[in-house]
Design a protein around this motif. Structure first.
Motif, PDB file in Angstrom:
ATOM      1  N   TYR A 216       0.812  -1.224   0.000  1.00 37.02           N
ATOM      2  CA  TYR A 216       0.000   0.000   0.000  1.00 37.02           C
ATOM      3  C   TYR A 216       0.844   1.272   0.000  1.00 37.02           C
ATOM      4  O   TYR A 216       0.372   2.334  -0.375  1.00 37.02           O
ATOM      5  CB  TYR A 216      -0.935   0.012   1.213  1.00 37.02           C
ATOM      6  CG  TYR A 216      -0.222   0.019   2.536  1.00 37.02           C
ATOM      7  CD1 TYR A 216       0.179   1.223   3.115  1.00 37.02           C
ATOM      8  CD2 TYR A 216       0.084  -1.168   3.199  1.00 37.02           C
ATOM      9  CE1 TYR A 216       0.853   1.227   4.330  1.00 37.02           C
ATOM     10  CE2 TYR A 216       0.764  -1.168   4.395  1.00 37.02           C
ATOM     11  CZ  TYR A 216       1.153   0.029   4.961  1.00 37.02           C
ATOM     12  OH  TYR A 216       1.829   0.036   6.138  1.00 37.02           O
ATOM     13  N   SER A 217       2.111   1.196   0.472  1.00 35.00           N
ATOM     14  CA  SER A 217       2.895   2.435   0.575  1.00 35.00           C
ATOM     15  C   SER A 217       3.501   2.854  -0.766  1.00 35.00           C
ATOM     16  O   SER A 217       4.089   3.911  -0.873  1.00 35.00           O
ATOM     17  CB  SER A 217       3.987   2.287   1.625  1.00 35.00           C
ATOM     18  OG  SER A 217       4.799   1.169   1.292  1.00 35.00           O
ATOM     19  N   THR A 218       3.330   2.023  -1.771  1.00 33.92           N
ATOM     20  CA  THR A 218       3.810   2.406  -3.106  1.00 33.92           C
ATOM     21  C   THR A 218       2.997   3.607  -3.593  1.00 33.92           C
ATOM     22  O   THR A 218       1.771   3.569  -3.557  1.00 33.92           O
ATOM     23  CB  THR A 218       3.581   1.244  -4.101  1.00 33.92           C
ATOM     24  OG1 THR A 218       4.116   0.060  -3.528  1.00 33.92           O
ATOM     25  CG2 THR A 218       4.230   1.525  -5.443  1.00 33.92           C
ATOM     26  N   PRO A 219       3.670   4.672  -4.039  1.00 35.76           N
ATOM     27  CA  PRO A 219       2.890   5.824  -4.541  1.00 35.76           C
ATOM     28  C   PRO A 219       1.991   5.396  -5.707  1.00 35.76           C
ATOM     29  O   PRO A 219       2.426   4.619  -6.559  1.00 35.76           O
ATOM     30  CB  PRO A 219       3.960   6.806  -5.022  1.00 35.76           C
ATOM     31  CG  PRO A 219       5.229   6.369  -4.370  1.00 35.76           C
ATOM     32  CD  PRO A 219       5.115   4.895  -4.134  1.00 35.76           C
ATOM     33  N   VAL A 220       0.762   5.870  -5.714  1.00 37.81           N
ATOM     34  CA  VAL A 220      -0.176   5.395  -6.741  1.00 37.81           C
ATOM     35  C   VAL A 220       0.286   5.795  -8.138  1.00 37.81           C
ATOM     36  O   VAL A 220      -0.103   5.183  -9.127  1.00 37.81           O
ATOM     37  CB  VAL A 220      -1.623   5.893  -6.483  1.00 37.81           C
ATOM     38  CG1 VAL A 220      -2.154   5.321  -5.191  1.00 37.81           C
ATOM     39  CG2 VAL A 220      -1.706   7.404  -6.499  1.00 37.81           C
TER      40      VAL A 220
END
Ligand code: SPV
Ligand code: MG
Length: 525
Positions: A216-220
């Motif tokens: 989830y911490s991957t930048p969108v």
């Protein structure tokens, strides 16, 4: 646009779109209101809200029942987490038919064995289905759908099961060839590398869907660049609700009450709004008989209320705030509670301050030099029932309810506990109040001041309909200006029987400064 068509568009558009999880109709509605263009009906979240595990413990028909509520509550498309299809190809065919019947827009099936286990769960039993068997399911699903836009997403669990990238790609290719509209590539890594590498090698053969629960911490922006079509936030409303409920439950238990949390939880109004209560209220106005139907409440609020001195310099007394809201607003709400939706206020003094939503305001411009009857002439309807109400009246709901429910064309509400006071609103009646429920019909004989014998005070509430309303119009033509009591007397003289409804307190009017404190306590009680 059909929900299926919309989901297909979202999948096929070059933009990355985000879906949010929902697990019941309420959370679906909340996701929709937040602006999500589509909803993920998560198997994990739905099983959790049923209180069972994400291992096909809830039967498919139990899930479909819940999905029906979600679909009914929302306009945006719902992509259903169909797990492994609840059995073989045949079970899946039936599931697809049932989903279509309930306007679910698509289904995602995963290539594991039934019963499935959650991809992140404690169990590491992630048994992959045979490719051939799974392709047969995809074909069966596509062949059984009636709406060509219904979406079938094939979910590849090879990375979850540790079978490697090559196997994941081989499976995705087979599922694509079998007719899947999109591929969901799932990963339990905390970095997005795996799914990005998959996307690179996949080279846009069909739309790709991801579930960034772990990464989830991957930048969108990274997802966007990698060319994914949909990203699903798969369990976040469920997880948001858990600490909120746990904290509320703990605090209510500890504090043995709800005062401390009341302002931190949704008000009942919000619950009703989310349930669509307003639509039902409107439908009731159209379809259900209500005592207030056909009644026009005429609220007389033209006078200043001079005895209230400086308080009524900038507004009429009916607009004075009692326990936080204007008296007139309270009356309007009370009328609506009883199903009266036609409400006409006669304003006069500082008429521009009489602002009430959904209420017709007529102005007696000559309010300084005229009395109640001049105001009434401006507002009295010619048809239906008129409920004439003093604009400074506070009363319990039962008073208004009862005056609406009593049969007859003319009813005056008289408080038998009050027989003395400064005004001229006292009623001599054909019989005193014996407090019996089914006594003889009692009528008004004359309105007098309290220095004459009387059976109680008329509280400023009079209902007139049918011949009594007609008679009132006739009488008003000849009557010089005066008070409503004068009108009652003229009606009685003209032969109209005005029935008395006796009450015993439970009302107040605001005339003098000392009334304000009492009114405040009354409204708060
Ligand atoms: C679900 O939301 O139920 C899913 C996604 O299938 S996951 O829990 O990540 O497997
Ligand atoms: Mg699931």
């Amino acid at each position: 646009m059909k929900k299926t068509t919309r989901l297909r568009q979202l999948l096929q558009s070059p933009e990355l779109e985000f879906l949010l999880e929902a697990h019941n109709a309420l959370s679906a509605k909340i996701a929709e209101e937040a602006g999500f263009p589509a909803i993920w009906a998560s198997g994990l979240s739905m099983s959790a809200q049923f209180g069972v595990r994400d291992s096909n413990e809830a039967s498919w028909s139990q899930v479909v029942d819940a999905l029906e509520f979600m679909s009914d509550a929302t306009q945006v498309p719902i992509l259903v987490d169909g797990d492994t299809g609840y059995g073989n190809f045949n079970s899946l065919r039936r599931l697809v038919r049932k989903l279509e019947q309930r306007e679910l827009a698509g289904v995602c099936i995963e290539d594991k064995e039934f019963p499935k286990t959650n991809s992140f769960g404690a169990s590491d039993r992630q048994v992959l289905a045979s490719v051939d068997e799974f392709c047969g399911k995809i074909k069966a699903a596509k062949d059984s759908q009636l709406d060509p836009d219904f979406v079938v997403v094939a979910r590849v669990e090879a990375l979850i099961a540790g079978a490697g990238m090559e196997e994941a790609l081989r499976r995705a290719e087979a599922y694509h060839a079998a007719g899947a509209d999109a591929v969901l590539i799932h990963s339990k890594k905390t970095r997005a590398d795996e799914v990005i590498e998959f996307s690179r090698q996949w080279a846009a053969r069909c739309p790709l869907v991801i579930v960034p629960t772990k990464y989830y911490s991957t930048p969108v922006e990274v997802f966007r660049k990698a060319g994914f079509s949909l990203a699903i936030w798969a369990n976040h409303l469920l997880r948001a609700s858990i600490p909120a409920m746990q904290s509320a439950a703990r605090r209510i238990r500890q504090q043995q009450g709800v005062v401390a949390i009341e302002d931190q939880i949704a008000g009942l109004d919000e619950v009703f709004r989310l349930q669509g209560a307003e639509e039902l209220a409107q439908a009731e106005r159209t379809y259900a008989p209500a005592p207030g139907r056909g009644v026009l409440a005429v609220l007389l609020a033209a006078s200043r209320g001079r005895e209230l001195e400086s308080l009524t310099v900038d507004r009429p007394k009916a607009m004075l705030h009692i326990a936080g809201k204007p008296i007139l607003q309270r009356l309007v709400e009370e009328c609506r509670r009883q199903g009266i939706h036609g409400i006409r206020v006669v304003a006069g003094y500082q008429a521009e301050t009489v602002i009430l939503e959904g209420v017709e305001v007529v102005v007696n411009e000559a309010h300084e030099s005229t009395g109640e009857l001049a105001s009434l002439r401006l507002a009295l309807p010619h048809e239906g029932q008129a409920l004439i109400v003093y604009g400074d009246l506070l009363m319990r709901s039962s008073v208004l309810r009862d005056v609406l429910e009593i049969p007859g064309d003319a009813v005056a509400v008289v408080d038998s506990l009050t027989t003395e006071g400064p005004d001229n609103d006292y009623a001599q009646c054909s019989a005193p109040d014996d407090r019996s429920l089914f006594g003889p019909a009692i009528t008004v004989e004359r309105m007098v001041s309290s220095d004459r014998p009387n059976q109680g005070r008329w509280i400023g509430l009079l209902r007139l309909g049918g011949p009594a309303l007609e008679a009132a119009h006739q009488v008003l033509q000849h009557l010089p200006d005066g008070s409503i009591s004068d009108l009652i007397n003229a009606l009685v003289e003209a032969g109209t029987a005005i029935q008395v409804h006796y009450i015993h307190g439970h009302w107040l009017d605001v005339n003098r400064l000392e009334d304000l404190e009492k009114a405040d306590a009354f409204a708060r009680a």
